[in-house]
Motif scaffolding. Structure first.
Motif, PDB file in Angstrom:
ATOM      1  N   LEU A   1     107.044 -34.298   7.282  1.00  0.00           N
ATOM      2  CA  LEU A   1     106.483 -34.983   8.444  1.00  0.00           C
ATOM      3  C   LEU A   1     104.960 -35.024   8.383  1.00  0.00           C
ATOM      4  O   LEU A   1     104.336 -36.022   8.763  1.00  0.00           O
ATOM      5  N   GLY A   2     104.349 -33.945   7.902  1.00  0.00           N
ATOM      6  CA  GLY A   2     102.890 -33.925   7.790  1.00  0.00           C
ATOM      7  C   GLY A   2     102.389 -34.986   6.832  1.00  0.00           C
ATOM      8  O   GLY A   2     101.439 -35.733   7.136  1.00  0.00           O
ATOM      9  N   VAL A   3     103.021 -35.077   5.667  1.00  0.00           N
ATOM     10  CA  VAL A   3     102.606 -36.072   4.678  1.00  0.00           C
ATOM     11  C   VAL A   3     102.884 -37.484   5.177  1.00  0.00           C
ATOM     12  O   VAL A   3     102.051 -38.391   5.032  1.00  0.00           O
ATOM     13  N   LEU A   4     104.045 -37.684   5.800  1.00  0.00           N
ATOM     14  CA  LEU A   4     104.428 -39.023   6.242  1.00  0.00           C
ATOM     15  C   LEU A   4     103.603 -39.504   7.436  1.00  0.00           C
ATOM     16  O   LEU A   4     103.172 -40.657   7.476  1.00  0.00           O
ATOM     17  N   VAL A   5     103.406 -38.609   8.416  1.00  0.00           N
ATOM     18  CA  VAL A   5     102.702 -39.022   9.638  1.00  0.00           C
ATOM     19  C   VAL A   5     101.190 -39.013   9.430  1.00  0.00           C
ATOM     20  O   VAL A   5     100.519 -40.039   9.613  1.00  0.00           O
ATOM     21  N   LEU A   6     100.651 -37.849   9.040  1.00  0.00           N
ATOM     22  CA  LEU A   6      99.197 -37.734   8.897  1.00  0.00           C
ATOM     23  C   LEU A   6      98.698 -38.470   7.661  1.00  0.00           C
ATOM     24  O   LEU A   6      97.679 -39.161   7.707  1.00  0.00           O
ATOM     25  N   GLY A   7      99.432 -38.313   6.548  1.00  0.00           N
ATOM     26  CA  GLY A   7      98.993 -38.956   5.320  1.00  0.00           C
ATOM     27  C   GLY A   7      99.348 -40.429   5.268  1.00  0.00           C
ATOM     28  O   GLY A   7      98.471 -41.297   5.187  1.00  0.00           O
ATOM     29  N   GLY A   8     100.660 -40.737   5.332  1.00  0.00           N
ATOM     30  CA  GLY A   8     101.109 -42.118   5.159  1.00  0.00           C
ATOM     31  C   GLY A   8     100.732 -43.027   6.308  1.00  0.00           C
ATOM     32  O   GLY A   8     100.174 -44.114   6.096  1.00  0.00           O
TER      33      GLY A   8
ATOM     34  N   MET B   1     109.526 -36.791   1.546  1.00  0.00           N
ATOM     35  CA  MET B   1     110.563 -37.436   2.343  1.00  0.00           C
ATOM     36  C   MET B   1     111.944 -36.936   1.932  1.00  0.00           C
ATOM     37  O   MET B   1     112.781 -36.613   2.779  1.00  0.00           O
ATOM     38  N   LYS B   2     112.160 -36.856   0.632  1.00  0.00           N
ATOM     39  CA  LYS B   2     113.456 -36.406   0.132  1.00  0.00           C
ATOM     40  C   LYS B   2     113.684 -34.930   0.448  1.00  0.00           C
ATOM     41  O   LYS B   2     114.785 -34.530   0.848  1.00  0.00           O
ATOM     42  N   LEU B   3     112.643 -34.100   0.291  1.00  0.00           N
ATOM     43  CA  LEU B   3     112.775 -32.671   0.579  1.00  0.00           C
ATOM     44  C   LEU B   3     113.087 -32.438   2.057  1.00  0.00           C
ATOM     45  O   LEU B   3     113.918 -31.598   2.403  1.00  0.00           O
ATOM     46  N   ALA B   4     112.420 -33.191   2.930  1.00  0.00           N
ATOM     47  CA  ALA B   4     112.674 -33.043   4.363  1.00  0.00           C
ATOM     48  C   ALA B   4     114.099 -33.458   4.713  1.00  0.00           C
ATOM     49  O   ALA B   4     114.720 -32.892   5.625  1.00  0.00           O
ATOM     50  N   SER B   5     114.637 -34.434   3.961  1.00  0.00           N
ATOM     51  CA  SER B   5     116.006 -34.896   4.215  1.00  0.00           C
ATOM     52  C   SER B   5     117.051 -33.865   3.803  1.00  0.00           C
ATOM     53  O   SER B   5     118.229 -34.015   4.135  1.00  0.00           O
ATOM     54  N   GLU B   6     116.638 -32.843   3.074  1.00  0.00           N
ATOM     55  CA  GLU B   6     117.557 -31.744   2.753  1.00  0.00           C
ATOM     56  C   GLU B   6     117.745 -30.812   3.941  1.00  0.00           C
ATOM     57  O   GLU B   6     118.690 -30.037   3.988  1.00  0.00           O
ATOM     58  N   VAL B   7     116.848 -30.901   4.908  1.00  0.00           N
ATOM     59  CA  VAL B   7     116.871 -30.012   6.075  1.00  0.00           C
ATOM     60  C   VAL B   7     117.469 -30.705   7.288  1.00  0.00           C
ATOM     61  O   VAL B   7     118.258 -30.125   8.034  1.00  0.00           O
ATOM     62  N   VAL B   8     117.085 -31.951   7.505  1.00  0.00           N
ATOM     63  CA  VAL B   8     117.590 -32.745   8.634  1.00  0.00           C
ATOM     64  C   VAL B   8     118.096 -34.080   8.100  1.00  0.00           C
ATOM     65  O   VAL B   8     117.643 -34.544   7.045  1.00  0.00           O
ATOM     66  N   PRO B   9     119.035 -34.737   8.780  1.00  0.00           N
ATOM     67  CA  PRO B   9     119.531 -36.036   8.314  1.00  0.00           C
ATOM     68  C   PRO B   9     118.402 -37.050   8.214  1.00  0.00           C
ATOM     69  O   PRO B   9     117.459 -37.047   9.013  1.00  0.00           O
ATOM     70  N   PRO B  10     118.478 -37.956   7.233  1.00  0.00           N
ATOM     71  CA  PRO B  10     117.344 -38.841   6.957  1.00  0.00           C
ATOM     72  C   PRO B  10     116.990 -39.816   8.077  1.00  0.00           C
ATOM     73  O   PRO B  10     115.801 -40.072   8.312  1.00  0.00           O
ATOM     74  N   ILE B  11     117.972 -40.361   8.778  1.00  0.00           N
ATOM     75  CA  ILE B  11     117.634 -41.308   9.842  1.00  0.00           C
ATOM     76  C   ILE B  11     117.029 -40.572  11.029  1.00  0.00           C
ATOM     77  O   ILE B  11     116.095 -41.065  11.677  1.00  0.00           O
ATOM     78  N   PHE B  12     117.524 -39.369  11.319  1.00  0.00           N
ATOM     79  CA  PHE B  12     116.901 -38.522  12.343  1.00  0.00           C
ATOM     80  C   PHE B  12     115.468 -38.209  11.951  1.00  0.00           C
ATOM     81  O   PHE B  12     114.558 -38.209  12.793  1.00  0.00           O
ATOM     82  N   LEU B  13     115.244 -37.941  10.659  1.00  0.00           N
ATOM     83  CA  LEU B  13     113.891 -37.682  10.166  1.00  0.00           C
ATOM     84  C   LEU B  13     112.994 -38.895  10.373  1.00  0.00           C
ATOM     85  O   LEU B  13     111.847 -38.763  10.809  1.00  0.00           O
TER      86      LEU B  13
ATOM     87  N   ARG C   1     119.321 -29.603  14.876  1.00  0.00           N
ATOM     88  CA  ARG C   1     118.378 -30.361  14.060  1.00  0.00           C
ATOM     89  C   ARG C   1     116.939 -30.217  14.551  1.00  0.00           C
ATOM     90  O   ARG C   1     115.996 -30.243  13.754  1.00  0.00           O
ATOM     91  N   PHE C   2     116.761 -30.077  15.853  1.00  0.00           N
ATOM     92  CA  PHE C   2     115.409 -29.929  16.383  1.00  0.00           C
ATOM     93  C   PHE C   2     114.792 -28.608  15.927  1.00  0.00           C
ATOM     94  O   PHE C   2     113.605 -28.553  15.594  1.00  0.00           O
ATOM     95  N   ALA C   3     115.604 -27.557  15.888  1.00  0.00           N
ATOM     96  CA  ALA C   3     115.109 -26.277  15.377  1.00  0.00           C
ATOM     97  C   ALA C   3     114.823 -26.362  13.883  1.00  0.00           C
ATOM     98  O   ALA C   3     113.873 -25.751  13.373  1.00  0.00           O
ATOM     99  N   ALA C   4     115.623 -27.166  13.158  1.00  0.00           N
ATOM    100  CA  ALA C   4     115.440 -27.305  11.713  1.00  0.00           C
ATOM    101  C   ALA C   4     114.125 -28.003  11.365  1.00  0.00           C
ATOM    102  O   ALA C   4     113.639 -27.889  10.233  1.00  0.00           O
ATOM    103  N   LEU C   5     113.549 -28.719  12.326  1.00  0.00           N
ATOM    104  CA  LEU C   5     112.268 -29.376  12.068  1.00  0.00           C
ATOM    105  C   LEU C   5     111.156 -28.370  11.800  1.00  0.00           C
ATOM    106  O   LEU C   5     110.108 -28.730  11.264  1.00  0.00           O
ATOM    107  N   ALA C   6     111.371 -27.103  12.186  1.00  0.00           N
ATOM    108  CA  ALA C   6     110.375 -26.062  11.923  1.00  0.00           C
ATOM    109  C   ALA C   6     110.451 -25.542  10.489  1.00  0.00           C
ATOM    110  O   ALA C   6     109.595 -24.766  10.062  1.00  0.00           O
ATOM    111  N   ASP C   7     111.475 -25.951   9.732  1.00  0.00           N
ATOM    112  CA  ASP C   7     111.582 -25.557   8.328  1.00  0.00           C
ATOM    113  C   ASP C   7     110.374 -26.098   7.549  1.00  0.00           C
ATOM    114  O   ASP C   7     109.872 -27.185   7.832  1.00  0.00           O
TER     115      ASP C   7
END
Length: 305
Positions: A225-232, A29-41, A212-218
């Protein structure tokens, strides 16, 4: 006997997997927030989870009717929008391990306090002890960060605590819904409506940037997102519902003792997060508070007697 032993071992393995996954979600979650803003994430996470739940609901033929739409909306805004908007924002600014401790240790205490306001809980001497220990643990956790260069971390941990309160409030509000709605249907509505609520919050707090939408491919965003959605959301939450059915909420809720330790270990080992004696002592005190809150009469706060 062998069949029962096998079933018991399967549940224990599922419990271990659930606790591990929920302990591992914090750093991605924290690593993904380095790429896109946390609330958008957070909004993206719940939008994707809502789509996944929609597919599950359709596949299993679960009805999506709303008997109490106002209560569903309120619970969704408190649990998904309020809680995770604050938690994602807070984790982006504070150590993941300490964030997990604050969140998981305070949750049963806040459920007791909010439940008492709604007439669903009673404040006993044991619960007062849990509340006191929880406050003491928070003071210890925060004491090592006041007046230092980590004031941003202090604010982040405060946001995580506020998000936990929002979740507890939503859990109390949604408790009657659990008696009349299928868990998958409730999960669908709470994730989907929560995602809708997070969109205007993200726009107000973080502004709009189409990049930000393009940054989601980072890779960091995809991992998060994989860990949060599929895992969590899908794997761990499904296991939790299964264990609540077979074990009851008390035993299933014991992940609150395991997941923070996993989160702290990962944060220290992988992200080199600081963890000294105030944090260690604060973690011990807060986990003791959780133990008091969880083990009263062998049931979780709010369980049916």
């Amino acid at each position: 006997m062998d069949e029962r032993n096998g079933a018991g071992a399967g549940r224990m393995a599922a419990f271990a997997l659930m606790a591990l996954i929920w302990g591992l979600t914090w750093l991605p979650m924290k690593l993904a927030s380095e790429v896109v803003p946390p609330i958008f994430l957070a909004a993206t996470r719940f939008a994707l989870a809502g789509l996944c739940y929609a597919a599950l609901v359709r596949a299993r033929g679960v009805p999506l009717g709303l008997e109490q739409p106002g209560r569903v909306v309120a619970a969704s805004l408190l649990i998904s929008t309020g809680c995770y908007g604050l938690v994602f924002w807070g984790v982006a600014r504070s150590p993941t391990g300490l964030s997990a401790i604050v969140n998981l240790a305070l949750l049963p205490i806040f459920v007791i306090l909010v439940g008492a306001l709604y007439g669903q809980e009673q404040i006993t001497a044991r619960r007062l002890g849990a509340i006191g220990l929880g406050i003491a643990g928070l003071v210890l956790l925060f004491s090592g960060r006041v007046g230092t260069a980590q004031d941003g971390a202090l604010l982040g941990l405060g946001a995580v605590a506020a998000g936990t309160l929002s979740y507890a409030w939503g859990a109390v509000v949604s408790r009657p819904l659990m008696r009349t709605m299928h868990p998958l249907a409730l999960a669908f509505w709470e994730t989907s409506l929560g995602a809708l609520g997070l969109v205007p919050v993200s726009l107000l707090v973080e502004g709009y940037d189409p990049a930000r939408f393009a940054a989601l491919a980072d890779g960091r965003a995809l991992l998060g997102l994989g860990v949060l959605v599929l895992g969590g959301s899908l794997c761990a939450f499904s296991i939790y519902l299964w264990l609540v059915r077979d074990w009851g909420a008390f035993r299933a809720g014991l992940y609150a003792f395991v997941s923070p330790i996993v989160a702290v270990g990962v944060g220290v080992a992988v992200a080199h997060e600081a963890f000294g004696w105030p944090e260690a002592l604060g973690m011990g005190v807060m986990l003791a508070a959780t133990a008091l809150a969880l083990t009263e009469g062998g049931r979780l706060p709010g369980d049916a007697a």
